[in-house]
Enzyme design. Structure first.
Site, PDB file in Angstrom:
ATOM      1  N   ASP A  57       0.823  -1.205   0.000  1.00 54.34           N
ATOM      2  CA  ASP A  57       0.000   0.000   0.000  1.00 54.34           C
ATOM      3  C   ASP A  57       0.861   1.260   0.000  1.00 54.34           C
ATOM      4  O   ASP A  57       1.955   1.289   0.566  1.00 54.34           O
ATOM      5  CB  ASP A  57      -0.895   0.036   1.245  1.00 54.34           C
ATOM      6  CG  ASP A  57      -1.839  -1.143   1.338  1.00 54.34           C
ATOM      7  OD1 ASP A  57      -2.034  -1.831   0.319  1.00 54.34           O
ATOM      8  OD2 ASP A  57      -2.381  -1.367   2.437  1.00 54.34           O
ATOM      9  N   LYS A  58       0.322   2.306  -0.587  1.00 54.23           N
ATOM     10  CA  LYS A  58       1.007   3.600  -0.603  1.00 54.23           C
ATOM     11  C   LYS A  58       1.377   4.055   0.808  1.00 54.23           C
ATOM     12  O   LYS A  58       2.476   4.546   1.047  1.00 54.23           O
ATOM     13  CB  LYS A  58       0.112   4.647  -1.275  1.00 54.23           C
ATOM     14  CG  LYS A  58       0.640   6.067  -1.215  1.00 54.23           C
ATOM     15  CD  LYS A  58      -0.256   7.036  -1.955  1.00 54.23           C
ATOM     16  CE  LYS A  58      -1.568   7.264  -1.233  1.00 54.23           C
ATOM     17  NZ  LYS A  58      -1.381   8.089   0.007  1.00 54.23           N
TER      18      LYS A  58
END
Length: 253
Positions: A57-58
């Site tokens: 995930d970012k």
């Protein structure tokens, strides 16, 4: 050599690059935010063209692998598809679990609501499995180890939320973005409340370790990524106050 604020290099050779990325950075192109900063573009300035073989995930910090050529890309992609790669994450949650180990087997549907969140969906979701381990409690918080056996978007975050645990400062699944401040956890704190900076104010999820087969040598390799500065400062403060350190097995309860 000037240090890149977006990542540190853990390992590199002619076939792979293993990086430790900061939170808030995409690892490849994203259809929802095509103009967001990307790790692959930044790191390609140093290593040349990079091929993504998996995603984190970012908002998650930690370890990421890139292939440096088509052959390595194909080999690593197959390993991920066949679930031959072992991934270990560490996270900090609010509350304390009643379990030492927990296996969550709930089907997940990415982009399942209007906020583009992943949702538990027993009818349309894809099989998703995560193994959790309680590493120790620090006051109102707990360190948790997560080993996802599948690779669904936001899998760890959703599987924890489905069991009533939220990762600190998770903007999508916790409903509580309150940062961790030393003044709130340390007795007799004597600092200036107006000038105090939070210890941790972003998603407390870190891709800590990964094991896979090197695409060229055929040998099993394991790499680990040190915590980013904000999460490491939090870890050290909690270790001082509560005697629990998630990366030191001897300190765990």
């Amino acid at each position: 050599m000037k240090r890149n604020p977006d990542y540190t290099t853990i390992y590199s050779d002619n076939d792979i690059v293993v990086l430790n990325k900061r939170s808030g950075l995409l690892i490849a192109a994203d259809r929802y935010n095509p103009d967001a900063p990307r790790l692959d573009l930044e790191a390609s300035k140093e290593f040349g063209p990079l091929f993504a073989v998996h995603r984190i995930d970012k908002d998650t910090s930690g370890i990421i692998i890139y292939a440096r050529n088509a052959e390595a890309h194909k080999n690593l992609s197959v390993q991920f598809e066949k679930r031959q790669v072992e991934k270990t994450y560490h996270c900090l949650v609010r509350g304390r679990p009643s379990w030492d180990n927990l296996t969550v087997d709930l089907p997940l549907l990415p982009d399942g609501d209007d906020r583009h969140r992943t949702t538990v969906n027993k009818r349309f979701g894809k099989p998703s499995l995560t193994e959790f381990k309680f590493l120790g409690a620090c006051g109102q918080f707990s360190w948790i180890e997560a080993k996802p056996k599948t690779g669904r978007t936001h899998q760890i975050r959703v599987h924890l939320a489905a069991n009533d645990f939220s990762i600190v400062c998770d903007p999508l699944y916790s409903g509580n973005l309150k940062p961790i401040r030393l003044s709130e956890i340390k007795r007799n704190w004597r600092g200036n409340n107006e000038e105090e900076q939070p210890l941790l104010s972003r998603l407390a999820l870190h891709a800590y370790k990964i094991t896979f087969t090197h695409p060229e040598t055929g040998e099993k390799v394991t790499f680990s990524a040190p915590y980013q500065k904000d999460m490491d400062v939090t870890r050290k403060q909690f270790a001082k106050l509560y005697g629990v350190d998630p990366i030191d097995e001897n300190s765990r309860e």
